[in-house]
Design a protein around this motif. Structure first.
Motif, mmCIF file in Angstrom:
data_model
loop_
_atom_site.group_PDB
_atom_site.id
_atom_site.type_symbol
_atom_site.label_atom_id
_atom_site.label_comp_id
_atom_site.label_asym_id
_atom_site.label_seq_id
_atom_site.Cartn_x
_atom_site.Cartn_y
_atom_site.Cartn_z
ATOM 1 N N ASN A 56 0.840 -1.203 0.000
ATOM 2 C CA ASN A 56 0.000 0.000 0.000
ATOM 3 C C ASN A 56 0.874 1.252 0.000
ATOM 4 O O ASN A 56 1.992 1.255 0.504
ATOM 5 C CB ASN A 56 -1.068 -0.013 1.097
ATOM 6 N N GLU A 57 0.320 2.296 -0.642
ATOM 7 C CA GLU A 57 1.105 3.492 -0.892
ATOM 8 C C GLU A 57 0.547 4.684 -0.122
ATOM 9 O O GLU A 57 -0.667 4.879 -0.068
ATOM 10 C CB GLU A 57 1.075 3.783 -2.403
ATOM 11 N N CYS A 58 1.459 5.466 0.432
ATOM 12 C CA CYS A 58 1.056 6.689 1.138
ATOM 13 C C CYS A 58 0.861 7.784 0.095
ATOM 14 O O CYS A 58 1.769 8.053 -0.700
ATOM 15 C CB CYS A 58 2.140 7.068 2.144
ATOM 16 N N ARG A 59 -0.308 8.415 0.097
ATOM 17 C CA ARG A 59 -0.588 9.461 -0.892
ATOM 18 C C ARG A 59 0.225 10.724 -0.637
ATOM 19 O O ARG A 59 0.356 11.574 -1.515
ATOM 20 C CB ARG A 59 -2.076 9.832 -0.842
ATOM 21 N N ASN A 62 4.292 9.097 -1.128
ATOM 22 C CA ASN A 62 4.399 8.120 -2.222
ATOM 23 C C ASN A 62 5.250 6.899 -1.888
ATOM 24 O O ASN A 62 5.675 6.185 -2.793
ATOM 25 C CB ASN A 62 4.921 8.769 -3.507
ATOM 26 N N CYS A 72 1.242 5.635 7.712
ATOM 27 C CA CYS A 72 2.590 6.034 7.321
ATOM 28 C C CYS A 72 3.194 6.771 8.511
ATOM 29 O O CYS A 72 2.658 7.794 8.936
ATOM 30 C CB CYS A 72 2.556 6.934 6.084
ATOM 31 N N PRO A 79 -2.269 4.871 4.432
ATOM 32 C CA PRO A 79 -2.051 4.561 3.017
ATOM 33 C C PRO A 79 -3.265 3.798 2.475
ATOM 34 O O PRO A 79 -3.645 2.788 3.035
ATOM 35 C CB PRO A 79 -0.805 3.664 3.016
ATOM 36 N N ASP A 80 -3.876 4.316 1.409
ATOM 37 C CA ASP A 80 -5.118 3.702 0.932
ATOM 38 C C ASP A 80 -5.076 3.315 -0.541
ATOM 39 O O ASP A 80 -6.079 2.959 -1.128
ATOM 40 C CB ASP A 80 -6.319 4.625 1.208
ATOM 41 N N ARG A 81 -3.913 3.400 -1.151
ATOM 42 C CA ARG A 81 -3.815 3.030 -2.563
ATOM 43 C C ARG A 81 -3.030 1.718 -2.653
ATOM 44 O O ARG A 81 -1.943 1.607 -2.071
ATOM 45 C CB ARG A 81 -3.074 4.137 -3.316
#
Ligand SMILES: [Zn+2]
Length: 173
Positions: A56-59, A62, A72, A79-81
């Motif tokens: 999962n990626e931190c907006r 990144n 994060c 992180p929701d992506r």
């Protein structure tokens, strides 16, 4: 001995504590209750069952987390992506832990290898292929996920990491 003097003598021991490689003492882990929320891991665990990897990626910054994180730690953002990751990885760092059997005195070597999955910014501890002599491990060693035959949807589905041929060449001076 009263409580007061007991505490004083403990302070005294602490001040004169001699640093050694062993630490006498007991920590009753069973007396603690841990609550760990893993609901944020659900998509990750479902993908593992299908022999697929996601982080999962931190907006905000990144960074991609593998295994996924609830928050994060840098941005304090959830992180929701979800990001698909390749099944290749690299040795990020490694160490050897020496443990001494208290009864036989035999010293055992246990390798601990930290791996960074390609496409992610974090590391996790994993196992190398059992036939590999861990003393041959080096930082940047290319690896590939070796899946368990039957996956159950847990991090244990990655049985170990196979070692890939390294096409990097040493710089000749
Ligand atoms: Zn962040």
């Amino acid at each position: 001995m009263s409580k007061q003097t007991q505490r004083k003598s403990m302070d005294y021991i602490k001040k004169d504590y001699v640093r050694t490689r062993t630490m006498p003492g007991k920590w009753y882990l069973a007396s603690y209750t841990f609550k760990f929320n893993i609901t944020h891991m659900t998509p990750f665990l479902e993908k593992l069952k299908q022999k697929k990897l996601v982080g999962n990626e931190c907006r905000s910054c990144n960074r991609v987390f593998f295994p996924p994180r609830l928050v994060c730690g840098k941005c304090m953002v959830k992180p929701d992506r979800w990001v698909s990751l390749r099944d290749t990885a690299q040795v990020a760092t490694y160490t050897i832990v020496y443990t001494k059997d208290p009864e036989t005195g035999e010293v055992l070597e246990k390798p601990v290898v930290c791996i960074r999955q390609d496409g992610s910014d974090t590391t996790h501890i994993a196992q190398l292929e059992p036939t590999i002599d861990f003393k041959d491990a080096y930082i940047g060693m290319p690896l590939k996920v070796h899946w368990k035959d039957v996956t159950t949807g847990g991090l244990g589905d990655i049985e170990y990491y196979d070692v890939l041929e390294d096409d990097a060449k040493d710089i000749k001076i």
